[in-house]
Design a protein around this motif. Structure first.
Motif, PDB file in Angstrom:
ATOM      1  N   THR A  94      77.426  79.705 100.153  1.00  0.00           N
ATOM      2  CA  THR A  94      78.296  80.138 101.248  1.00  0.00           C
ATOM      3  C   THR A  94      79.386  81.024 100.658  1.00  0.00           C
ATOM      4  OG1 THR A  94      77.873  78.058 102.369  1.00  0.00           O
ATOM      5  CG2 THR A  94      79.801  79.292 103.110  1.00  0.00           C
ATOM      6  N   GLY A  95      79.686  82.119 101.344  1.00  0.00           N
ATOM      7  CA  GLY A  95      80.679  83.063 100.844  1.00  0.00           C
ATOM      8  C   GLY A  95      81.999  82.391 100.510  1.00  0.00           C
ATOM      9  N   ALA A  96      82.529  82.707  99.320  1.00  0.00           N
ATOM     10  CA  ALA A  96      83.840  82.225  98.855  1.00  0.00           C
ATOM     11  C   ALA A  96      83.873  80.733  98.540  1.00  0.00           C
ATOM     12  CB  ALA A  96      84.941  82.578  99.861  1.00  0.00           C
ATOM     13  N   VAL A  97      82.699  80.099  98.511  1.00  0.00           N
ATOM     14  CA  VAL A  97      82.645  78.669  98.175  1.00  0.00           C
ATOM     15  C   VAL A  97      81.886  78.504  96.855  1.00  0.00           C
ATOM     16  CG1 VAL A  97      81.866  76.379  98.884  1.00  0.00           C
ATOM     17  CG2 VAL A  97      82.664  78.023 100.606  1.00  0.00           C
ATOM     18  N   PRO A  98      82.576  78.129  95.764  1.00  0.00           N
ATOM     19  CA  PRO A  98      81.870  77.979  94.492  1.00  0.00           C
ATOM     20  C   PRO A  98      80.887  76.811  94.528  1.00  0.00           C
ATOM     21  CG  PRO A  98      84.187  77.340  94.276  1.00  0.00           C
ATOM     22  CD  PRO A  98      84.002  77.822  95.669  1.00  0.00           C
ATOM     23  N   GLN A  99      79.786  77.002  93.827  1.00  0.00           N
ATOM     24  CA  GLN A  99      78.787  75.937  93.753  1.00  0.00           C
ATOM     25  C   GLN A  99      78.390  75.747  92.293  1.00  0.00           C
ATOM     26  OE1 GLN A  99      75.869  76.097  96.852  1.00  0.00           O
ATOM     27  NE2 GLN A  99      74.349  74.962  95.667  1.00  0.00           N
ATOM     28  N   GLU A 100      78.358  74.508  91.860  1.00  0.00           N
ATOM     29  CA  GLU A 100      78.023  74.232  90.460  1.00  0.00           C
ATOM     30  C   GLU A 100      76.553  73.865  90.307  1.00  0.00           C
ATOM     31  OE1 GLU A 100      80.702  71.427  88.663  1.00  0.00           O
ATOM     32  OE2 GLU A 100      82.425  72.766  88.904  1.00  0.00           O
ATOM     33  N   VAL A 101      75.959  74.396  89.246  1.00  0.00           N
ATOM     34  CA  VAL A 101      74.576  74.086  88.885  1.00  0.00           C
ATOM     35  C   VAL A 101      74.616  73.508  87.481  1.00  0.00           C
ATOM     36  CG1 VAL A 101      72.304  75.065  88.375  1.00  0.00           C
ATOM     37  CG2 VAL A 101      73.693  76.008  90.235  1.00  0.00           C
ATOM     38  N   PHE A 187      97.824  80.626  85.842  1.00  0.00           N
ATOM     39  CA  PHE A 187      97.703  80.451  87.292  1.00  0.00           C
ATOM     40  C   PHE A 187      99.096  80.105  87.847  1.00  0.00           C
ATOM     41  CE2 PHE A 187      93.951  78.914  85.047  1.00  0.00           C
ATOM     42  CZ  PHE A 187      92.917  79.628  85.624  1.00  0.00           C
ATOM     43  N   SER A 188     100.067  80.950  87.570  1.00  0.00           N
ATOM     44  CA  SER A 188     101.443  80.624  87.938  1.00  0.00           C
ATOM     45  C   SER A 188     101.643  80.651  89.449  1.00  0.00           C
ATOM     46  CB  SER A 188     102.409  81.626  87.298  1.00  0.00           C
ATOM     47  OG  SER A 188     103.707  81.403  87.792  1.00  0.00           O
ATOM     48  N   VAL A 189     102.223  79.580  89.964  1.00  0.00           N
ATOM     49  CA  VAL A 189     102.523  79.520  91.398  1.00  0.00           C
ATOM     50  C   VAL A 189     104.025  79.653  91.653  1.00  0.00           C
ATOM     51  CG1 VAL A 189     100.498  78.102  91.867  1.00  0.00           C
ATOM     52  CG2 VAL A 189     102.702  76.990  91.432  1.00  0.00           C
ATOM     53  N   GLN A 205      91.767  82.199  92.342  1.00  0.00           N
ATOM     54  CA  GLN A 205      90.787  83.237  92.696  1.00  0.00           C
ATOM     55  C   GLN A 205      91.104  84.554  91.989  1.00  0.00           C
ATOM     56  OE1 GLN A 205      91.375  82.890  96.862  1.00  0.00           O
ATOM     57  NE2 GLN A 205      90.233  80.966  96.979  1.00  0.00           N
ATOM     58  N   LEU A 206      92.395  84.832  91.798  1.00  0.00           N
ATOM     59  CA  LEU A 206      92.824  86.045  91.105  1.00  0.00           C
ATOM     60  C   LEU A 206      92.297  86.063  89.665  1.00  0.00           C
ATOM     61  CD1 LEU A 206      94.829  88.534  90.877  1.00  0.00           C
ATOM     62  CD2 LEU A 206      96.577  86.872  90.259  1.00  0.00           C
ATOM     63  N   GLN A 207      92.344  84.925  88.997  1.00  0.00           N
ATOM     64  CA  GLN A 207      91.909  84.841  87.606  1.00  0.00           C
ATOM     65  C   GLN A 207      90.396  84.857  87.459  1.00  0.00           C
ATOM     66  OE1 GLN A 207      92.557  84.721  84.463  1.00  0.00           O
ATOM     67  NE2 GLN A 207      94.734  84.388  84.228  1.00  0.00           N
ATOM     68  N   ARG A 208      89.728  84.293  88.438  1.00  0.00           N
ATOM     69  CA  ARG A 208      88.303  84.027  88.241  1.00  0.00           C
ATOM     70  C   ARG A 208      87.485  85.255  87.825  1.00  0.00           C
ATOM     71  NH1 ARG A 208      83.708  80.004  89.709  1.00  0.00           N
ATOM     72  NH2 ARG A 208      82.050  81.512  89.496  1.00  0.00           N
ATOM     73  N   PRO A 209      87.596  86.416  88.491  1.00  0.00           N
ATOM     74  CA  PRO A 209      86.771  87.552  88.055  1.00  0.00           C
ATOM     75  C   PRO A 209      87.157  88.068  86.677  1.00  0.00           C
ATOM     76  CG  PRO A 209      88.253  88.208  89.829  1.00  0.00           C
ATOM     77  CD  PRO A 209      88.356  86.723  89.721  1.00  0.00           C
ATOM     78  N   THR A 248      93.371  70.858  92.646  1.00  0.00           N
ATOM     79  CA  THR A 248      92.158  70.916  93.456  1.00  0.00           C
ATOM     80  C   THR A 248      91.495  72.287  93.333  1.00  0.00           C
ATOM     81  OG1 THR A 248      93.146  69.342  94.996  1.00  0.00           O
ATOM     82  CG2 THR A 248      91.255  70.581  95.794  1.00  0.00           C
ATOM     83  N   ALA A 249      92.305  73.347  93.401  1.00  0.00           N
ATOM     84  CA  ALA A 249      91.758  74.703  93.262  1.00  0.00           C
ATOM     85  C   ALA A 249      91.175  74.903  91.864  1.00  0.00           C
ATOM     86  CB  ALA A 249      92.847  75.740  93.524  1.00  0.00           C
ATOM     87  N   ARG A 250      91.872  74.394  90.867  1.00  0.00           N
ATOM     88  CA  ARG A 250      91.428  74.528  89.473  1.00  0.00           C
ATOM     89  C   ARG A 250      90.058  73.860  89.264  1.00  0.00           C
ATOM     90  NH1 ARG A 250      94.963  75.266  85.194  1.00  0.00           N
ATOM     91  NH2 ARG A 250      94.499  74.305  83.200  1.00  0.00           N
ATOM     92  N   ASN A 251      89.938  72.644  89.772  1.00  0.00           N
ATOM     93  CA  ASN A 251      88.689  71.904  89.565  1.00  0.00           C
ATOM     94  C   ASN A 251      87.560  72.420  90.456  1.00  0.00           C
ATOM     95  OD1 ASN A 251      90.103  70.423  87.728  1.00  0.00           O
ATOM     96  ND2 ASN A 251      90.285  68.582  88.981  1.00  0.00           N
ATOM     97  N   ARG A 252      87.923  73.097  91.535  1.00  0.00           N
ATOM     98  CA  ARG A 252      86.894  73.657  92.421  1.00  0.00           C
ATOM     99  C   ARG A 252      86.348  74.963  91.858  1.00  0.00           C
ATOM    100  NH1 ARG A 252      87.245  76.954  96.894  1.00  0.00           N
ATOM    101  NH2 ARG A 252      89.515  77.052  96.717  1.00  0.00           N
ATOM    102  N   LEU A 253      87.223  75.778  91.267  1.00  0.00           N
ATOM    103  CA  LEU A 253      86.814  77.127  90.843  1.00  0.00           C
ATOM    104  C   LEU A 253      86.386  77.204  89.379  1.00  0.00           C
ATOM    105  CD1 LEU A 253      89.425  78.884  92.987  1.00  0.00           C
ATOM    106  CD2 LEU A 253      87.085  79.727  92.832  1.00  0.00           C
ATOM    107  N   PHE A 254      86.673  76.157  88.603  1.00  0.00           N
ATOM    108  CA  PHE A 254      86.301  76.175  87.185  1.00  0.00           C
ATOM    109  C   PHE A 254      85.607  74.858  86.820  1.00  0.00           C
ATOM    110  CE2 PHE A 254      89.666  79.236  87.702  1.00  0.00           C
ATOM    111  CZ  PHE A 254      89.187  80.329  86.995  1.00  0.00           C
ATOM    112  N   PRO A 255      84.443  74.942  86.153  1.00  0.00           N
ATOM    113  CA  PRO A 255      83.669  73.728  85.857  1.00  0.00           C
ATOM    114  C   PRO A 255      84.197  73.015  84.611  1.00  0.00           C
ATOM    115  CG  PRO A 255      82.436  75.677  85.185  1.00  0.00           C
ATOM    116  CD  PRO A 255      83.735  76.171  85.766  1.00  0.00           C
ATOM    117  N   LEU A 256      85.202  72.197  84.801  1.00  0.00           N
ATOM    118  CA  LEU A 256      85.880  71.523  83.691  1.00  0.00           C
ATOM    119  C   LEU A 256      85.237  70.157  83.426  1.00  0.00           C
ATOM    120  CD1 LEU A 256      89.515  72.459  84.756  1.00  0.00           C
ATOM    121  CD2 LEU A 256      88.062  73.589  83.060  1.00  0.00           C
TER     122      LEU A 256
END
Ligand SMILES: [Fe+2]
Length: 506
Positions: A94-101, A187-189, A205-209, A248-256
């Motif tokens: 799904t667009g903009a939804v990361p999926q782990e394999v 990832f400064s907020v 999301q800014l860092q990911r690419p 939550t964003a960190r663990n969703r967008l990066f497979p730690l």
């Protein structure tokens, strides 16, 4: 076109210029770009679709797939020496939804190749992505490379150039490191004008690419920093706070990694988040790797209060002066309250004591998670046991704890401690332990922030990355610098290390 708006930082930088360090052998400081900077074409491509590798083990690796739009994807992999690809199932993204394999049943100590096939749907044409590589856990006696960067701060226009960052990351990827570590403040907020779950997630999301430039071929490990504000002090019991949003964003967008048979680490879930995945340890070849984190375990703010920017931050929130609310709050901190916490401390001591690895590498955002300097801070508080006047208070402040953190490093043969936070390259040593501060990867000023806070050691200005080549009898540490086109100082090159030293097993 995707852009990073930078003009809002110009005024802040001009105000702060006298407070910032200077690079003596470099070009004059940029006064803050007033125009939006375009993202490099390959980063724009990785905004559309990216793969980030993570948590490699002897037999498995995770791939986080993220597509901007709905699509179908199939992962194919093979040992590097084999001909035939092993195809996984088609996955609906799904667009903009990361999926782990998770690729499992891999052979240990083995180079692999993988590629991803994309198609809009089962009837549509498929498009084969580029091949990339990864490696499973190295056996003792192997030679391998890992790399790391200091604070990247992509939200800071005056201190970050997207093309320079991409150059650093591309160069790292070309080395085919077994993994890549970021040391925090990525990832400064704190500078977000409005903090919501969505705006905090945008920082990730800014860092990911960008990080996908190296993360598609080198599993990523993220160290928590002060500006992430992913910290216990920001919890309020509800799911609506910056700490929950950030982690939550960190663990969703990066497979730690979470603790399992391969990784040890933090087994205590946090309400509204689950497992934090903030500290962990693993063994690779002849080396033990240990990531530690004070922010999630200290009862009070470790460094800057939420929304307050430090002196290198290029500006302060409206109404806050250098001596204003943020600085005042920071000044009132009890630095003995900065802690890894009992559970992490016991885990660290046991992890270091029980490992017979020839090299032991420890990573954190900074000694104590705050302050400036390396060995200058290592004797203090929980890290070194003493108060600023040199009185040893450790036994009283940490009853039942056998040693301060630096004492554990010395006793159990830690080879090197790597930190960021100070935006400069410094190599120091204390009691046989190397303290290595990592430079920024993308500072177009090539500055030497906080040089004056280091009273010893080898110091070099930004920008670049650190490459460590581990062999059974030595580890070679190299500082590879990066410059924008045409900005190399005479006689220096991005291919030749600006500084090299060797570490021996302790
Ligand atoms: Fe920092």
């Amino acid at each position: 076109m995707s852009t990073l708006s930078t003009c809002r930082w110009a005024v802040g930088l001009l105000l702060l210029a006298p407070l910032l360090g200077t690079a003596q052998d470099e070009k004059p400081r940029r006064q803050g770009a007033r125009t939006a900077l375009a993202l490099p074409a390959d980063v724009v491509e990785l905004e559309r679709f990216s793969v980030i590798l993570g948590r490699p083990t002897a037999h498995s690796i995770a791939l986080s797939l993220l597509s901007q739009s709905d699509t179908e994807a199939q992962v194919q992999h093979r040992p590097a020496h084999a001909q035939d690809w092993v195809s996984g199932p088609w996955l609906r993204l799904t667009g903009a939804v990361p999926q782990e394999v998770e690729l499992a049943d891999l052979a240990p100590n083995q180079a692999y190749r993988y590629r991803v096939l994309l198609r809009p749907n089962a009837q549509g044409p498929s498009r084969m992505g580029a091949e990339h590589s990864f490696h499973t856990q190295r056996a003792p006696g192997s030679r391998f490379v890992f790399e790391l960067q200091g604070d990247s701060h992509p939200e800071r226009g005056h201190q970050f150039h997207p093309e320079l960052y991409a150059q650093t990351l591309r160069a790292a990827a070309a080395d085919r490191p077994d993994f890549y570590l970021t040391l925090g403040d990525d990832f400064s907020v704190d500078t977000l004008p409005e903090r919501t779950a969505a705006t905090v997630a945008q920082r990730y999301q800014l860092q990911r690419p960008f990080l996908a430039l190296v993360g598609q071929t080198a599993p990523l490990f993220l160290v928590n920093g002060n500006h992430e504000q992913a910290s216990r002090a920001n919890l309020d019991g509800s799911p609506h706070n910056v700490a929950v949003w950030a982690q939550t964003a960190r663990n969703r967008l990066f497979p730690l990694p979470a603790p399992n048979a391969f990784y040890s680490g933090n087994t205590t879930p946090v309400e509204h988040i689950g497992l934090l995945r903030d500290y962990h340890a693993w063994t690779w070849g002849d080396a033990l790797f240990v990531i530690i984190d004070p922010y999630w375990h200290s009862p009070q703010t470790v460094d800057n209060p939420l929304g307050h920017r430090d002196k290198a931050g290029g500006g302060r929130p409206a109404g806050d002066s250098a001596e204003g609310p943020g600085a005042a709050l920071k000044g009132k901190r009890d630095l003995w309250a900065i802690t890894l916490g009992e559970a992490q401390y016991r885990w660290l001591a046991e992890t270091l004591a029980s490992s017979s690895a020839r090299f032991k590498f420890v990573f954190a955002h900074h000694v104590l998670g705050t302050g400036r300097g390396g060995v200058e801070m290592a004797g203090l508080y929980e890290w070194g046991g003493k108060d600023p006047r040199g009185r040893d208070e450790f036994a009283q402040r940490r009853p039942g704890w056998p040693l301060p953190i630096h004492g554990l490093f010395v006793k159990h043969g830690v080879t090197a401690f790597f930190q960021g936070h100070d935006h400069v390259f410094v190599r120091q040593e204390l009691d046989g332990v190397t303290y290595q501060t990592a430079p920024e990867p993308a500072d177009p000023n090539y500055a030497a922030y906080f040089f004056d806070r280091y009273r010893s050691g080898d110091r070099l200005p930004n920008s670049g990355r650190i490459r460590v080549t581990v062999e059974p009898d030595l580890a070679r540490v190299e500082y590879l610098r990066s410059w924008l086109p045409g900005e190399h100082p005479a006689g220096q090159s991005a291919q030749s290390p600006a500084f090299v030293y060797e570490l021996r097993p302790r």
